[in-house]
Motif scaffolding. Structure first.
Motif, PDB file in Angstrom:
ATOM      1  N   MET A 137      16.175 -26.432 -22.248  1.00 51.99           N
ATOM      2  CA  MET A 137      15.299 -25.462 -22.852  1.00 51.99           C
ATOM      3  C   MET A 137      15.451 -25.479 -24.371  1.00 51.99           C
ATOM      4  O   MET A 137      14.461 -25.346 -25.065  1.00 51.99           O
ATOM      5  CB  MET A 137      15.630 -24.068 -22.347  1.00 51.99           C
ATOM      6  N   GLU A 138      16.695 -25.637 -24.814  1.00 46.68           N
ATOM      7  CA  GLU A 138      16.940 -25.616 -26.249  1.00 46.68           C
ATOM      8  C   GLU A 138      16.183 -26.734 -26.949  1.00 46.68           C
ATOM      9  O   GLU A 138      15.618 -26.517 -28.027  1.00 46.68           O
ATOM     10  CB  GLU A 138      18.440 -25.718 -26.527  1.00 46.68           C
ATOM     11  N   ILE A 139      16.163 -27.901 -26.340  1.00 45.94           N
ATOM     12  CA  ILE A 139      15.457 -29.034 -26.935  1.00 45.94           C
ATOM     13  C   ILE A 139      13.961 -28.741 -27.029  1.00 45.94           C
ATOM     14  O   ILE A 139      13.327 -29.013 -28.044  1.00 45.94           O
ATOM     15  CB  ILE A 139      15.715 -30.323 -26.127  1.00 45.94           C
ATOM     16  N   LEU A 140      13.410 -28.167 -25.963  1.00 44.87           N
ATOM     17  CA  LEU A 140      11.984 -27.827 -25.976  1.00 44.87           C
ATOM     18  C   LEU A 140      11.669 -26.800 -27.066  1.00 44.87           C
ATOM     19  O   LEU A 140      10.647 -26.912 -27.752  1.00 44.87           O
ATOM     20  CB  LEU A 140      11.556 -27.283 -24.608  1.00 44.87           C
ATOM     21  N   LYS A 141      12.551 -25.825 -27.223  1.00 45.40           N
ATOM     22  CA  LYS A 141      12.339 -24.813 -28.264  1.00 45.40           C
ATOM     23  C   LYS A 141      12.458 -25.427 -29.659  1.00 45.40           C
ATOM     24  O   LYS A 141      11.661 -25.141 -30.541  1.00 45.40           O
ATOM     25  CB  LYS A 141      13.310 -23.659 -28.100  1.00 45.40           C
ATOM     26  N   GLU A 142      13.457 -26.285 -29.835  1.00 48.92           N
ATOM     27  CA  GLU A 142      13.655 -26.933 -31.137  1.00 48.92           C
ATOM     28  C   GLU A 142      12.449 -27.766 -31.534  1.00 48.92           C
ATOM     29  O   GLU A 142      12.102 -27.853 -32.702  1.00 48.92           O
ATOM     30  CB  GLU A 142      14.909 -27.807 -31.115  1.00 48.92           C
ATOM     31  N   ARG A 143      11.825 -28.396 -30.558  1.00 47.31           N
ATOM     32  CA  ARG A 143      10.666 -29.253 -30.833  1.00 47.31           C
ATOM     33  C   ARG A 143       9.362 -28.466 -30.877  1.00 47.31           C
ATOM     34  O   ARG A 143       8.304 -29.039 -31.067  1.00 47.31           O
ATOM     35  CB  ARG A 143      10.576 -30.345 -29.779  1.00 47.31           C
ATOM     36  N   GLY A 144       9.434 -27.169 -30.672  1.00 43.98           N
ATOM     37  CA  GLY A 144       8.248 -26.336 -30.726  1.00 43.98           C
ATOM     38  C   GLY A 144       7.360 -26.453 -29.501  1.00 43.98           C
ATOM     39  O   GLY A 144       6.208 -26.037 -29.508  1.00 43.98           O
ATOM     40  N   ALA A 145       7.899 -27.014 -28.425  1.00 46.06           N
ATOM     41  CA  ALA A 145       7.110 -27.210 -27.208  1.00 46.06           C
ATOM     42  C   ALA A 145       6.949 -25.911 -26.414  1.00 46.06           C
ATOM     43  O   ALA A 145       5.986 -25.774 -25.665  1.00 46.06           O
ATOM     44  CB  ALA A 145       7.747 -28.288 -26.327  1.00 46.06           C
ATOM     45  N   ILE A 146       7.895 -24.992 -26.576  1.00 48.31           N
ATOM     46  CA  ILE A 146       7.807 -23.700 -25.885  1.00 48.31           C
ATOM     47  C   ILE A 146       8.241 -22.586 -26.818  1.00 48.31           C
ATOM     48  O   ILE A 146       9.054 -22.791 -27.716  1.00 48.31           O
ATOM     49  CB  ILE A 146       8.657 -23.653 -24.588  1.00 48.31           C
ATOM     50  N   ASP A 147       7.691 -21.415 -26.582  1.00 49.10           N
ATOM     51  CA  ASP A 147       8.127 -20.228 -27.315  1.00 49.10           C
ATOM     52  C   ASP A 147       8.970 -19.379 -26.373  1.00 49.10           C
ATOM     53  O   ASP A 147       9.262 -19.772 -25.238  1.00 49.10           O
ATOM     54  CB  ASP A 147       6.922 -19.449 -27.858  1.00 49.10           C
ATOM     55  N   ASP A 148       9.377 -18.191 -26.822  1.00 47.77           N
ATOM     56  CA  ASP A 148      10.245 -17.331 -26.007  1.00 47.77           C
ATOM     57  C   ASP A 148       9.586 -16.954 -24.682  1.00 47.77           C
ATOM     58  O   ASP A 148      10.238 -16.939 -23.635  1.00 47.77           O
ATOM     59  CB  ASP A 148      10.628 -16.063 -26.770  1.00 47.77           C
ATOM     60  N   GLU A 149       8.303 -16.658 -24.726  1.00 46.64           N
ATOM     61  CA  GLU A 149       7.594 -16.262 -23.505  1.00 46.64           C
ATOM     62  C   GLU A 149       7.552 -17.406 -22.490  1.00 46.64           C
ATOM     63  O   GLU A 149       7.835 -17.213 -21.308  1.00 46.64           O
ATOM     64  CB  GLU A 149       6.163 -15.817 -23.841  1.00 46.64           C
ATOM     65  N   GLU A 209      12.297 -20.389 -17.071  1.00 49.78           N
ATOM     66  CA  GLU A 209      13.589 -20.043 -16.475  1.00 49.78           C
ATOM     67  C   GLU A 209      13.410 -19.379 -15.115  1.00 49.78           C
ATOM     68  O   GLU A 209      14.160 -19.664 -14.176  1.00 49.78           O
ATOM     69  CB  GLU A 209      14.377 -19.135 -17.413  1.00 49.78           C
ATOM     70  N   LEU A 210      12.409 -18.517 -14.987  1.00 47.10           N
ATOM     71  CA  LEU A 210      12.129 -17.875 -13.699  1.00 47.10           C
ATOM     72  C   LEU A 210      11.669 -18.897 -12.663  1.00 47.10           C
ATOM     73  O   LEU A 210      12.068 -18.836 -11.497  1.00 47.10           O
ATOM     74  CB  LEU A 210      11.077 -16.780 -13.861  1.00 47.10           C
ATOM     75  N   GLU A 227      13.568 -19.897  -9.115  1.00 47.44           N
ATOM     76  CA  GLU A 227      12.912 -19.913  -7.800  1.00 47.44           C
ATOM     77  C   GLU A 227      13.080 -21.265  -7.125  1.00 47.44           C
ATOM     78  O   GLU A 227      13.309 -21.350  -5.919  1.00 47.44           O
ATOM     79  CB  GLU A 227      11.425 -19.556  -7.927  1.00 47.44           C
ATOM     80  N   LEU A 228      12.964 -22.337  -7.898  1.00 48.13           N
ATOM     81  CA  LEU A 228      13.159 -23.678  -7.350  1.00 48.13           C
ATOM     82  C   LEU A 228      14.573 -23.827  -6.797  1.00 48.13           C
ATOM     83  O   LEU A 228      14.765 -24.345  -5.701  1.00 48.13           O
ATOM     84  CB  LEU A 228      12.905 -24.733  -8.426  1.00 48.13           C
ATOM     85  N   MET A 229      15.553 -23.347  -7.538  1.00 56.27           N
ATOM     86  CA  MET A 229      16.944 -23.454  -7.098  1.00 56.27           C
ATOM     87  C   MET A 229      17.177 -22.703  -5.790  1.00 56.27           C
ATOM     88  O   MET A 229      17.946 -23.153  -4.951  1.00 56.27           O
ATOM     89  CB  MET A 229      17.891 -22.920  -8.179  1.00 56.27           C
TER      90      MET A 229
END
Length: 82
Positions: free
Chosen positions: A1-13, A19-20, A24-26
């Protein structure tokens, strides 16, 4: 997740939603086991065999998957390799 956030691919929402979805997958990992996998493990465990699970990949990801599998209780040793 951190990598995706660092690259701007995802925001907090999006991170929270992802993560949810992963959570559920797990919870449903047992749905991906072969039919009778647990019965086979029970059989070998009752016969006194030492069972070892060896998994390859990102250690943290693999550990999360194994933790959520109902069959992990049958293994005497679990080895995570990268």
């Amino acid at each position: 997740m951190e990598i995706l956030k660092e690259r701007g691919a995802i925001d907090d929402e999006k991170e929270n939603k992802l993560e949810l979805e992963i959570e559920e997958l797990m919870k449903s990992l047992d749905n991906y086991l072969f039919a009778n996998a647990e019965n086979v493990l029970k059989h070998f465990k009752k016969s006194g065999a030492e069972l070892v699970l060896m998994t390859y990949g990102d250690k943290n990801w693999q550990a999360e998957k194994v933790k959520n599998l109902s069959i992990s209780k049958y293994f005497d040793k679990i080895i995570f390799e990268e």
